[in-house]
Design a protein around this motif. Sequence first.
Motif: not given
Length: 314
Positions: A184, A210, A213, A256, A260
């Motif tokens: 990730a 995740m 996404r 990502q 983030a």
Amino acid sequence: MRPKAVSTNTPDVSEQPDKRSYAVGGERLTAPKAAPGLYLVATPIGNLGDITLRALETLAGVDLIACEDTRITRRLTERYGVTAQLKPYHEHNAAEMRPKILAQLAQGASIALVSDAGTPLISDPGFKLVREASSAGFSVIALPGPSSVLAALSVAALPTNRFFFEGFLPPKQAARRARLTELARLDATLVLFESGNRVQETLADLAAIMGARDAAICREMTKLHEEISRSTLAELAQSAATLETRGEFVLVIAPQPEGAQAMTADEVDNLLRDRLSRDSVKDAVAHAVEVSGRPRREIYARALELAKGEHGKD
């Protein structure tokens, strides 16, 4: 130079084929004997029409085709009238077969290595053979062609300027989640393989780690029932209960988002638990600091607590 046509009157390629020949569109063509060496030949991932002309000429011209499953490769060779000898080379017999193949190469043989589908060595056997063949000074020639990794990337509608191919994830959930936590943090589109019997579990873990996404599920690529599903991981996981699980899957996940945040405390704990099960505290901490974006002092203190807790269970 274009191969010389031998006959155009016999569309049935199974009738008395020349030893080094192949057939395309009902026309039988001769293939020159391949020069000595190891040829890494990409084969179709589903649709047999995706084979290249160079691959057919090479498969027809070599002394031997080493393949994962002779039954699968024979479908391809019979389709195009290739009569080269087939020998199995897979993860279970590689240690026994590798010296034999190397000995044949030393005698001047030409050998093609193919996987069941796609490009050899990509999540398939062959690395050790290529390494030893090249170390011994034999020619190693790549014949590029079909690849499920690149095919999935091209249709996923996700960034392709930087991608990371992971292949198959660990089968057990704890190890799988720990690995996904590491992945990730990568600033790249992720490409994963998954089997039908685990794809729903993997999608659930991806969504948990995740979930925001964009992603794509690519099933049975180039085959009759090819299916591409694009949405967020959270939505794909939610609809996974109705997913057709037969066939082979390639999962493509967007990088990502910019800005983030660092890993959460729970994510760090999962990562540390996995690493502490196989590494020293020092190595586990170093790895966690590298991928988590959190301070070393904090990671080290947490690693000691977890290690102490595990010892307390013994």
